[in-house]
Write a protein that holds these residues in place. Structure first.
Motif, PDB file in Angstrom:
ATOM      1  N   SER A 121      -4.821  -3.758 -21.164  1.00 58.89           N
ATOM      2  CA  SER A 121      -5.183  -4.436 -19.917  1.00 58.89           C
ATOM      3  C   SER A 121      -3.972  -4.639 -19.031  1.00 58.89           C
ATOM      4  N   GLN A 122      -2.823  -4.944 -19.642  1.00 60.97           N
ATOM      5  CA  GLN A 122      -1.599  -5.129 -18.859  1.00 60.97           C
ATOM      6  C   GLN A 122      -1.162  -3.821 -18.208  1.00 60.97           C
ATOM      7  N   LEU A 123      -1.254  -2.730 -18.940  1.00 63.11           N
ATOM      8  CA  LEU A 123      -0.943  -1.421 -18.358  1.00 63.11           C
ATOM      9  C   LEU A 123      -1.843  -1.139 -17.158  1.00 63.11           C
ATOM     10  N   HIS A 124      -3.126  -1.471 -17.304  1.00 63.25           N
ATOM     11  CA  HIS A 124      -4.072  -1.213 -16.212  1.00 63.25           C
ATOM     12  C   HIS A 124      -3.764  -2.095 -15.002  1.00 63.25           C
ATOM     13  N   GLN A 125      -3.356  -3.344 -15.272  1.00 64.64           N
ATOM     14  CA  GLN A 125      -2.980  -4.222 -14.167  1.00 64.64           C
ATOM     15  C   GLN A 125      -1.789  -3.652 -13.404  1.00 64.64           C
ATOM     16  N   LEU A 126      -0.809  -3.159 -14.113  1.00 63.90           N
ATOM     17  CA  LEU A 126       0.359  -2.563 -13.461  1.00 63.90           C
ATOM     18  C   LEU A 126      -0.058  -1.353 -12.621  1.00 63.90           C
ATOM     19  N   ARG A 127      -0.919  -0.535 -13.170  1.00 65.61           N
ATOM     20  CA  ARG A 127      -1.385   0.647 -12.436  1.00 65.61           C
ATOM     21  C   ARG A 127      -2.060   0.249 -11.123  1.00 65.61           C
ATOM     22  N   GLY A 128      -2.665  -0.927 -11.133  1.00 60.07           N
ATOM     23  CA  GLY A 128      -3.337  -1.397  -9.923  1.00 60.07           C
ATOM     24  C   GLY A 128      -2.421  -1.604  -8.744  1.00 60.07           C
ATOM     25  N   ARG A 129      -1.104  -1.682  -8.991  1.00 58.65           N
ATOM     26  CA  ARG A 129      -0.167  -1.856  -7.874  1.00 58.65           C
ATOM     27  C   ARG A 129      -0.048  -0.596  -7.034  1.00 58.65           C
ATOM     28  N   VAL A 130      -0.422   0.580  -7.572  1.00 59.02           N
ATOM     29  CA  VAL A 130      -0.266   1.821  -6.806  1.00 59.02           C
ATOM     30  C   VAL A 130      -1.616   2.403  -6.396  1.00 59.02           C
ATOM     31  N   SER A 131      -2.609   1.550  -6.272  1.00 55.92           N
ATOM     32  CA  SER A 131      -3.924   2.030  -5.807  1.00 55.92           C
ATOM     33  C   SER A 131      -4.404   1.151  -4.663  1.00 55.92           C
ATOM     34  N   ARG A 132      -3.466   0.767  -3.787  1.00 59.44           N
ATOM     35  CA  ARG A 132      -3.783  -0.212  -2.754  1.00 59.44           C
ATOM     36  C   ARG A 132      -4.070   0.411  -1.395  1.00 59.44           C
ATOM     37  N   GLY A 133      -3.808   1.722  -1.230  1.00 56.20           N
ATOM     38  CA  GLY A 133      -3.960   2.313   0.098  1.00 56.20           C
ATOM     39  C   GLY A 133      -4.672   3.641   0.080  1.00 56.20           C
ATOM     40  N   THR A 134      -4.399   4.452   1.125  1.00 57.67           N
ATOM     41  CA  THR A 134      -5.121   5.720   1.302  1.00 57.67           C
ATOM     42  C   THR A 134      -4.385   6.909   0.683  1.00 57.67           C
ATOM     43  N   HIS A 135      -3.145   6.704   0.226  1.00 56.15           N
ATOM     44  CA  HIS A 135      -2.381   7.783  -0.406  1.00 56.15           C
ATOM     45  C   HIS A 135      -2.640   7.792  -1.913  1.00 56.15           C
ATOM     46  N   PRO A 186       0.799  -1.239   0.000  1.00 55.28           N
ATOM     47  CA  PRO A 186       0.000   0.000   0.000  1.00 55.28           C
ATOM     48  C   PRO A 186       0.825   1.279   0.000  1.00 55.28           C
ATOM     49  N   ASN A 187       2.052   1.235   0.552  1.00 59.52           N
ATOM     50  CA  ASN A 187       2.861   2.447   0.631  1.00 59.52           C
ATOM     51  C   ASN A 187       3.536   2.793  -0.690  1.00 59.52           C
ATOM     52  N   ALA A 188       3.517   1.861  -1.664  1.00 55.71           N
ATOM     53  CA  ALA A 188       4.109   2.125  -2.979  1.00 55.71           C
ATOM     54  C   ALA A 188       3.068   2.830  -3.833  1.00 55.71           C
ATOM     55  N   THR A 189       3.283   4.104  -4.083  1.00 51.73           N
ATOM     56  CA  THR A 189       2.246   4.917  -4.739  1.00 51.73           C
ATOM     57  C   THR A 189       2.708   5.556  -6.044  1.00 51.73           C
ATOM     58  N   VAL A 190       3.941   5.301  -6.453  1.00 54.64           N
ATOM     59  CA  VAL A 190       4.465   5.912  -7.674  1.00 54.64           C
ATOM     60  C   VAL A 190       4.970   4.803  -8.594  1.00 54.64           C
ATOM     61  N   MET A 191       4.626   4.888  -9.883  1.00 64.81           N
ATOM     62  CA  MET A 191       5.076   3.879 -10.842  1.00 64.81           C
ATOM     63  C   MET A 191       5.494   4.552 -12.138  1.00 64.81           C
ATOM     64  N   THR A 192       6.650   4.096 -12.650  1.00 64.09           N
ATOM     65  CA  THR A 192       7.119   4.511 -13.969  1.00 64.09           C
ATOM     66  C   THR A 192       7.092   3.279 -14.866  1.00 64.09           C
ATOM     67  N   ILE A 193       6.401   3.355 -16.004  1.00 60.10           N
ATOM     68  CA  ILE A 193       6.330   2.228 -16.936  1.00 60.10           C
ATOM     69  C   ILE A 193       7.103   2.609 -18.190  1.00 60.10           C
ATOM     70  N   LEU A 194       8.259   1.999 -18.388  1.00 64.33           N
ATOM     71  CA  LEU A 194       9.118   2.307 -19.525  1.00 64.33           C
ATOM     72  C   LEU A 194       8.679   1.518 -20.755  1.00 64.33           C
ATOM     73  N   ASP A 195       8.844   2.112 -21.930  1.00 65.23           N
ATOM     74  CA  ASP A 195       8.419   1.486 -23.188  1.00 65.23           C
ATOM     75  C   ASP A 195       6.983   0.996 -23.090  1.00 65.23           C
ATOM     76  N   ALA A 196       6.136   1.870 -22.555  1.00 64.17           N
ATOM     77  CA  ALA A 196       4.750   1.490 -22.264  1.00 64.17           C
ATOM     78  C   ALA A 196       3.963   1.115 -23.511  1.00 64.17           C
ATOM     79  N   ASN A 197       4.366   1.637 -24.678  1.00 63.63           N
ATOM     80  CA  ASN A 197       3.633   1.324 -25.907  1.00 63.63           C
ATOM     81  C   ASN A 197       3.794  -0.136 -26.312  1.00 63.63           C
ATOM     82  N   ARG A 198       4.738  -0.852 -25.706  1.00 62.64           N
ATOM     83  CA  ARG A 198       4.939  -2.268 -26.010  1.00 62.64           C
ATOM     84  C   ARG A 198       3.991  -3.169 -25.226  1.00 62.64           C
ATOM     85  N   LEU A 199       3.222  -2.601 -24.322  1.00 58.86           N
ATOM     86  CA  LEU A 199       2.338  -3.392 -23.473  1.00 58.86           C
ATOM     87  C   LEU A 199       0.883  -3.188 -23.877  1.00 58.86           C
TER      88      LEU A 199
END
Length: 698
Positions: free
Chosen positions: A573-587, A557-570
Motif C-alpha cells: 500500500s505504501q508503494l502504491h501511495q508513492l506511485r500516486g505522486r506521479v499520476s496527478r496530471g496529463t503526462h 502534476p509536472n513530476a512524472t518520474v519516480m525512483t523508489i530505492l530499496d522498494a522491497n522494504r516498503l
C-alpha cells in the motif's frame, strides 16, 4: 485439580495449584499469559500435527514418524550419570516385534503403564542392535477391548523457553478434562444454531483434544464466531450510544447552498464523488453526528469531496477543521483552500507545531472568537489550548496515521461535531467491518477524467545507470522527478540501505551535476520543508530526493518520474501511495522500484503485484494477505483489537456472519436486556468496555 469435586471457583485458582503445573512451571505459563486455570481453557493450539498411520514394526524406517499398537511388557527406570531420570517401557507390538519407549524426567508415567496395558504410541523410531526405540513418544491408553482407529491430531501450542511441547500437552491433558465442564455457556441455543457452531464444552474438547482435523476446525469455528460476534456487538452498542445521546449541528444541503458550493469547486464531480457528496449531505442534515469514512484510490479526488463538506458546514455558521498527519500535507491543504476560496468570505487558517509563539497565539485567539471558518493543521489542533467558537465538522486526512484516541479527542460532551475521515489507502473489506465497523463508508473508485497512465517497472540496482539516462530524457522534455529512499541518513557505513542524504549527495555530484536537486525529509524544520516544496512545485528543482514523507498528498502534476530505492522494504500500500505522486496530471508517469541488492524481484510477491496492478483496492486486499492486518495499518495506530483466534485474512465469511447476527440481536433487543443475552453482553463489555472508542471516528 485441587479438589475432589471441582466447582466453578476452581476456574479462578492460580495455575500453580494445579497438580500438572506446580511452582516450577507456573512462571513459564505466566510468560504465555496463563495465570489462572481458566486461562488454560482459552490458550488455543496454533496448529495441529496430522495423525501418523498405524503400522507394524516390519514397516518401520529410521526417523519416519509412525503410530503403532502394542501391550506393555515390562518397565525399568534408572538415573543417568548427569542426574536425569530415565524410564524405559518394553512394548510387544501387535503383529510381532518389540519397541522400547524411553522418557526422561517423567517418572509419573509408570503409574499408568502397568504390564498388560494396551496403548498406541506415536514417535520417530530408531533402530538399535536388538530392537526399535522411540524417545519421548506420544501415547494413548486403550480400553481392553478397544480397537484403535489411528492417532488423533496432535495439538501444537505456543511455547516459551523452558517449556517443551510434551510438557505443555501434558498440562492440558491432565487439567482440562476437569475444567471444561465448569465453563459457562455464553451463546444461547438459538444463537448457536444461527451461527452453526458447537456448544462451548464440546468446542473446547474439540479444539484441544480433537479426534480428527475436521473436529478441530469445528472447535475453532465456534470461537472465531464468538470472538467476532463480541467485537461486532461492541461496535454496534457504541454506535447506538453515540447516536442516542450526542447532538451535532444540522447542516442541510439545501438546493441553493448545494449549487453555490458546486460552483466553488475547481471541476465537475465524477459519479463516485457526487454519490459521496450526497451521502455526506444526508448525514450532516441530521442532528446525529456523522461518522463516515471516505476511502478512495490515490488521485481519485477525495479532497474535493472534503472541501464540499467543509463549505456546507461554514454555510450553516459553523467552523470546520482539517487535520493532516504531516506539516507538509497540512500546508498543502491550506494553500489549496486559500487559492480555491480566494474570492470568497471564507476565512482559512493554518495551525502547526512550527508556527512562532506569536503566530500560534493569534491563530488560537481567532479560532476561539469565530474569526476562522476553516482551520487546517496537524495534531497541534488537538492541544488543550485550542478552543473552537462553534465546531461543526472534523475531517481527519490519512486516518490510519493517527491513534484512535487522538481522532476522538475533539469529540467532547460540550462539542459533538460531525466526523469525516479520509483514507487514500483503500481499506480491505474485513478490516472495514471490524476496526472501522462503526463508520459508514463512502468509496471513490473512479478517477477524474484526463489523468494519464503510470507505467511501473521493477529493476535491479545494477540497471540504475540506464534508468538515470531515461530520467534525464524525461527532464529534457520539461518533466520533474522524485527519488525515494527509506532512510534519512546512513546508520551504518557498511549498510546497503539507501539514505536520502547519501543519494542526494551522490546524484547532485556524480549523476545530475547539471540539474537542480533538492532534499526533503521529516527531520527538516517546517520552513525548510516549505521552501523545498515551493521550489519543486514552481519548477525550480528538477529532482527531489526524499524519504516517504511524500507518500501522501503531495501534488506536483509536472513530476512524472519516480525512483523508489530499496522498494522491497516498503509495504504494498505504501508503494502504491508513492506511485500516486506521479499520476496527478496529463503526462504519462513512470515508476521504477529498485529492490535491495541480493533481493530477487521475482521472489518478492509485493513487488510483482506492484508492477502488475495499479488498482489500489486490489493491492490493499493483497497487502492484507501478505502482511496481515496489524502491519497493514500499524497495530498501535489502527485501533485493531487483538484477536485470539480469528484471522481477518482467512475468516472473511465469519466476519460477515458476525456482523449480520449482531445486527439481528440488537434489532430484537437494542440494549441486550434479555436474560438470554446477559452473559454475552457481560463478555462484550468486559472485553471492550475500556476501548469503546474502537472503530469510532476512524
Amino acid at each position: 485439580m485441587s479438589t475432589a469435586n471441582p466447582t466453578r471457583q476452581d476456574l479462578l485458582q492460580e495455575v500453580r495449584f494445579l497438580k500438572s503445573v506446580g511452582m516450577s512451571r507456573a512462571p513459564l505459563l505466566g510468560r504465555l499469559g496463563i495465570y489462572r486455570a481458566m486461562d488454560l481453557l482459552f490458550f488455543f493450539p496454533r496448529a495441529y500435527e496430522a495423525p501418523a498411520p498405524i503400522q507394524g514394526v516390519e514397516l518401520f524406517t529410521n526417523g519416519t514418524q509412525v503410530t503403532f499398537v502394542g501391550t506393555v511388557q515390562e518397565l525399568d527406570e534408572r538415573v543417568t550419570q548427569n542426574g536425569k531420570h530415565m524410564l524405559g517401557v518394553q512394548i510387544a507390538a501387535d503383529g510381532g516385534g518389540f519397541v522400547r519407549l524411553l522418557w526422561f524426567n517423567q517418572p509419573f508415567r509408570k503409574d499408568s503403564l502397568k504390564p498388560g496395558t494396551r496403548i498406541t504410541a506415536t514417535g520417530l523410531p530408531r533402530s538399535t542392535v536388538l530392537n526399535w526405540e522411540m524417545v519421548q513418544p506420544q501415547i494413548r491408553l486403550l480400553e481392553a477391548d478397544e480397537v484403535p482407529e489411528g492417532r488423533r491430531p496432535l495439538a501444537i501450542y505456543p511455547l516459551t523457553e523452558g517449556l517443551k511441547a510434551a510438557g505443555m500437552r501434558f498440562i492440558m491433558q491432565e487439567s482440562l478434562p476437569d475444567l471444561i465442564p465448569l465453563i459457562e455457556e455464553v451463546l444461547p441455543t438459538e444463537l448457536r444454531e444461527r451461527l452453526g457452531v458447537l456448544d462451548i464444552a464440546s468446542a473446547l474438547h474439540a479444539i484441544h483434544f480433537p479426534d480428527s482435523l475436521a473436529e478441530a476446525e469445528q472447535g475453532q469455528a465456534r470461537f472465531k464466531a464468538q470472538e467476532l460476534l463480541v467485537l461486532q456487538l461492541a461496535l454496534s452498542l457504541q454506535r447506538a450510544a453515540r447516536e442516542g445521546s450526542a447532538k451535532a449541528p444540522v447542516c442541510e444541503p439545501s438546493g441553493k447552498i448545494h449549487s453555490r458550493i458546486l460552483n466553488r469547486l475547481p471541476f465537475q464531480l465524477t459519479q463516485d464523488q457526487a454519490t459521496s457528496v450526497a451521502e455526506i449531505g444526508r448525514d450532516m442534515a441530521r442532528d446525529i453526528p456523522m461518522n463516515r469514512l471516505l476511502q478512495g484510490d490515490v488521485g481519485s479526488g477525495k479532497t474535493v469531496v472534503a472541501q464540499y463538506a467543509m463549505l456546507l458546514c461554514v454555510a450553516h455558521g459553523c467552523q470546520a477543521t482539517l487535520m493532516a498527519p504531516t506539516e507538509v500535507l497540512a500546508r498543502q491543504h491550506a494553500g489549496t483552500l486559500d487559492r480555491s476560496l480566494a474570492s470568497s468570505r471564507v476565512r482559512v487558517a493554518l495551525l502547526t507545531g512550527s508556527l512562532s509563539t506569536r503566530q500560534r497565539r493569534e491563530t488560537i485567539e481567532r479560532v476561539a472568537s469565530g474569526e476562522v471558518d476553516l482551520l487546517v493543521g496537524t495534531q497541534a489542533i488537538l492541544s488543550d489550548e485550542v478552543v473552537f467558537h462553534q465546531l461543526g465538522l472534523v475531517i481527519v486526512d490519512e486516518q490510519h496515521k493517527f491513534g484512535v484516541m487522538q481522532r476522538a479527542k475533539l469529540r467532547t460532551d460540550a462539542s459533538q461535531p460531525h466526523y469525516l475521515v479520509l483514507s487514500a489507502t483503500p481499506i480491505p473489506r474485513t478490516i472495514a467491518m471490524t476496526a472501522f465497523g462503526d463508520l459508514d463508508v463512502s468509496t471513490i473508485r473512479s478517477k477524474p477524467p484526463g489523468r494519464a497512465p503510470v507505467h511501473t517497472y521493477v529493476a535491479p540496482k545494477d540497471s540504475l545507470d540506464s534508468w538515470w539516462r531515461f530520467v534525464e530524457e524525461q527532464l529534457k522534455q520539461g518533466r520533474q522527478a522524485y527519488v525515494i529512499a527509506p532512510r534519512v541518513a546512513e546508520v551504518d557505513p557498511e549498510s546497503d540501505v539507501a539514505s536520502a542524504e547519501g543519494f542526494y549527495e551522490h546524484l547532485r555530484k556524480q549523476v545530475f551535476g547539471h540539474r537542480a536537486v533538492g532534499l526533503l525529509h521529516g527531520r527538516m524544520d517546517g520552513a525548510d520543508k516549505e521552501s523545498v516544496l515551493e521550489q519543486f512545485a514552481s519548477g525550480d528543482l528538477d529532482i527531489l530526493v526524499a524519504t516517504t514523507v511524500v507518500e501522501v498528498g503531495i501534488d506536483v502534476p509536472n513530476a512524472t518520474v519516480m525512483t523508489i530505492l530499496d522498494a522491497n522494504r516498503l509495504g504494498l500500500s505504501q508503494l502504491h501511495q508513492l506511485r500516486g505522486r506521479v499520476s496527478r496530471g496529463t503526462h504519462a508517469g513512470f515508476v521504477c522500484a529498485v529492490p535491495t541488492s541480493g533481493c530477487e524481484p521475482q521472489d518478492n510477491a509485493r513487488l510483482q503485484a506492484f508492477e502488475q496492478s495499479d488498482d489500489g483496492f486490489e493491492l490493499a486486499e493483497m497487502d492484507l494477505r501478505l502482511r496481515g492486518p496489524g502491519d497493514l495499518l500499524g497495530t498501535s495506530q489502527s485501533g485493531l483489537p487483538p484477536l485470539r483466534i480469528a484471522n481477518l485474512v482467512d475468516d472473511a465469511q465469519w466476519v460477515a456472519l458476525a456482523q449480520e447476527v449482531a445486527r439481528e440481536i440488537l434489532q430484537q433487543d437494542p440494549n441486550m436486556e434479555s436474560p438470554a443475552f446477559a452473559k454475552l453482553k457481560q463478555q462484550t463489555l468486559r472485553r471492550y468496555g475500556e476501548s469503546m472508542q474502537l472503530g469510532d471516528v476512524g
